[in-house]
Design a protein around this motif. Structure first.
Motif, short mmCIF file in Angstrom:
data_model
loop_
_atom_site.label_atom_id
_atom_site.label_comp_id
_atom_site.label_asym_id
_atom_site.label_seq_id
_atom_site.Cartn_x
_atom_site.Cartn_y
_atom_site.Cartn_z
N VAL A 8 -14.66 -64.97 31.45
CA VAL A 8 -15.09 -63.69 32.00
C VAL A 8 -15.44 -63.98 33.46
O VAL A 8 -16.47 -64.60 33.75
N MET A 9 -14.57 -63.56 34.38
CA MET A 9 -14.65 -64.02 35.76
C MET A 9 -15.02 -62.92 36.75
O MET A 9 -14.41 -61.85 36.78
N ASP A 10 -16.02 -63.22 37.55
CA ASP A 10 -16.48 -62.35 38.64
C ASP A 10 -16.95 -60.98 38.18
O ASP A 10 -16.94 -60.02 38.96
N VAL A 11 -17.38 -60.87 36.94
CA VAL A 11 -17.90 -59.59 36.45
C VAL A 11 -19.41 -59.62 36.68
O VAL A 11 -20.21 -59.65 35.76
N VAL A 46 -17.73 -67.01 34.76
CA VAL A 46 -17.50 -67.59 36.08
C VAL A 46 -17.99 -66.57 37.10
O VAL A 46 -17.63 -65.39 37.03
N VAL A 47 -18.83 -67.03 38.03
CA VAL A 47 -19.32 -66.17 39.10
C VAL A 47 -19.07 -66.86 40.44
O VAL A 47 -18.95 -68.09 40.51
N VAL A 48 -19.00 -66.07 41.47
CA VAL A 48 -18.91 -66.62 42.82
C VAL A 48 -20.33 -66.60 43.40
O VAL A 48 -21.07 -65.63 43.23
N GLY A 49 -20.70 -67.69 44.04
CA GLY A 49 -22.04 -67.77 44.61
C GLY A 49 -22.12 -68.86 45.66
O GLY A 49 -21.34 -69.82 45.64
N PHE A 50 -23.08 -68.70 46.56
CA PHE A 50 -23.23 -69.63 47.67
C PHE A 50 -24.70 -69.93 47.91
O PHE A 50 -25.57 -69.16 47.51
N ARG A 51 -24.94 -71.02 48.59
CA ARG A 51 -26.30 -71.35 49.01
C ARG A 51 -26.73 -70.39 50.12
O ARG A 51 -25.89 -69.83 50.82
N LYS A 100 -18.46 -70.75 41.22
CA LYS A 100 -17.34 -71.20 42.05
C LYS A 100 -17.63 -70.86 43.50
O LYS A 100 -18.49 -70.01 43.79
N LYS A 101 -16.87 -71.47 44.38
CA LYS A 101 -17.08 -71.27 45.82
C LYS A 101 -15.91 -70.62 46.53
O LYS A 101 -15.96 -70.36 47.72
N ARG A 102 -14.83 -70.35 45.78
CA ARG A 102 -13.65 -69.72 46.35
C ARG A 102 -13.07 -68.76 45.33
O ARG A 102 -13.73 -68.40 44.37
N VAL A 103 -11.83 -68.36 45.49
CA VAL A 103 -11.23 -67.32 44.64
C VAL A 103 -10.96 -67.84 43.23
O VAL A 103 -11.36 -67.23 42.25
N SER A 104 -10.29 -68.98 43.09
CA SER A 104 -9.98 -69.52 41.78
C SER A 104 -11.26 -69.97 41.07
O SER A 104 -12.19 -70.50 41.70
N ALA A 105 -11.30 -69.79 39.76
CA ALA A 105 -12.45 -70.23 38.97
C ALA A 105 -12.62 -71.75 39.02
O ALA A 105 -13.71 -72.27 38.75
N PHE A 106 -11.57 -72.47 39.39
CA PHE A 106 -11.64 -73.92 39.46
C PHE A 106 -12.12 -74.41 40.82
O PHE A 106 -12.55 -75.56 40.94
N ALA A 107 -12.04 -73.60 41.86
CA ALA A 107 -12.29 -74.04 43.23
C ALA A 107 -13.79 -74.18 43.51
O ALA A 107 -14.53 -73.20 43.51
#
Length: 189
Positions: A8-11, A46-51, A100-107
């Motif tokens: 479940v990615m970026d929801v 999977v979520v996108v997030g940054f410091r 994750k730090k980029r578009v792909s869940a693996f990046a």
């Protein structure tokens, strides 16, 4: 025998707010999550997030550089509320949340390590956006030799035509593309 996981990615709140035009999306996705849990299929978020301050983002990165620039105005993905999985599809205790730090869940994430540790070799992809995280993750997962299924109506995109072309013409080259109803029938029987 393949061991699958539902991604479940970026929801997350900030993303759902940007793509919230389909009121049926979250309830559909919830059905897929409930079916996976009922069938003993791991659900991985999977979520996108940054410091704070976005030190992971280069100003040369067109997409994420713009997000980092907006963050200085109070938006972005550096705060807990923005990166939080939407409460309608929230993880249960113990379900992994990969950042994750980029578009792909693996990046920039430890997703591959989490999958390999659980001996998962097949992925069921859902998420926002079809042309973003789903496309990038599908391509990278295929290159890593994962078996792939995409739940077409478990994905959402800001452009309906782009979503259609990806799910009907591009993704079938590397994945089985089915609806949530079709998939839930196979995992609950």
């Amino acid at each position: 025998m393949a061991k699958s996981a539902l991604l479940v990615m970026d929801v997350q709140r900030a993303v759902v707010e940007r793509f919230g035009d389909d009121p049926g999306y979250l309830p559909r996705l919830r059905r897929a999550i409930d079916a996976a849990r009922g069938a003993g299929i791991p659900v991985i978020y999977v979520v996108v997030g940054f410091r704070k301050g976005y030190p992971e983002v280069s100003p040369r990165n067109k997409a994420f550089g713009a997000i980092a620039a907006r963050a200085s105005a109070g938006g972005g993905f550096a705060d807990d509320r923005a990166t939080e999985v939407h409460p309608d599809v929230a993880p249960r205790p113990g379900e992994p949340i990969v950042t994750k730090k980029r578009v792909s869940a693996f990046a920039g994430s430890d997703l591959d390590m989490v999958l390999r540790a659980a001996e998962i070799d097949s992925l069921v992809l859902t998420g926002i956006a079809t042309s973003g995280v789903v496309l990038s993750t599908l391509r990278q997962a295929a290159d890593l030799d994962f078996g792939l299924t995409v739940l077409a109506d478990g994905c959402l995109d800001g452009d309906a035509e782009v979503h259609r072309v990806l799910t009907e013409k591009v993704f079938p080259r590397q994945a089985d593309v089915v609806t949530i109803d079709e998939w839930t029938k196979t995992v609950t029987t």
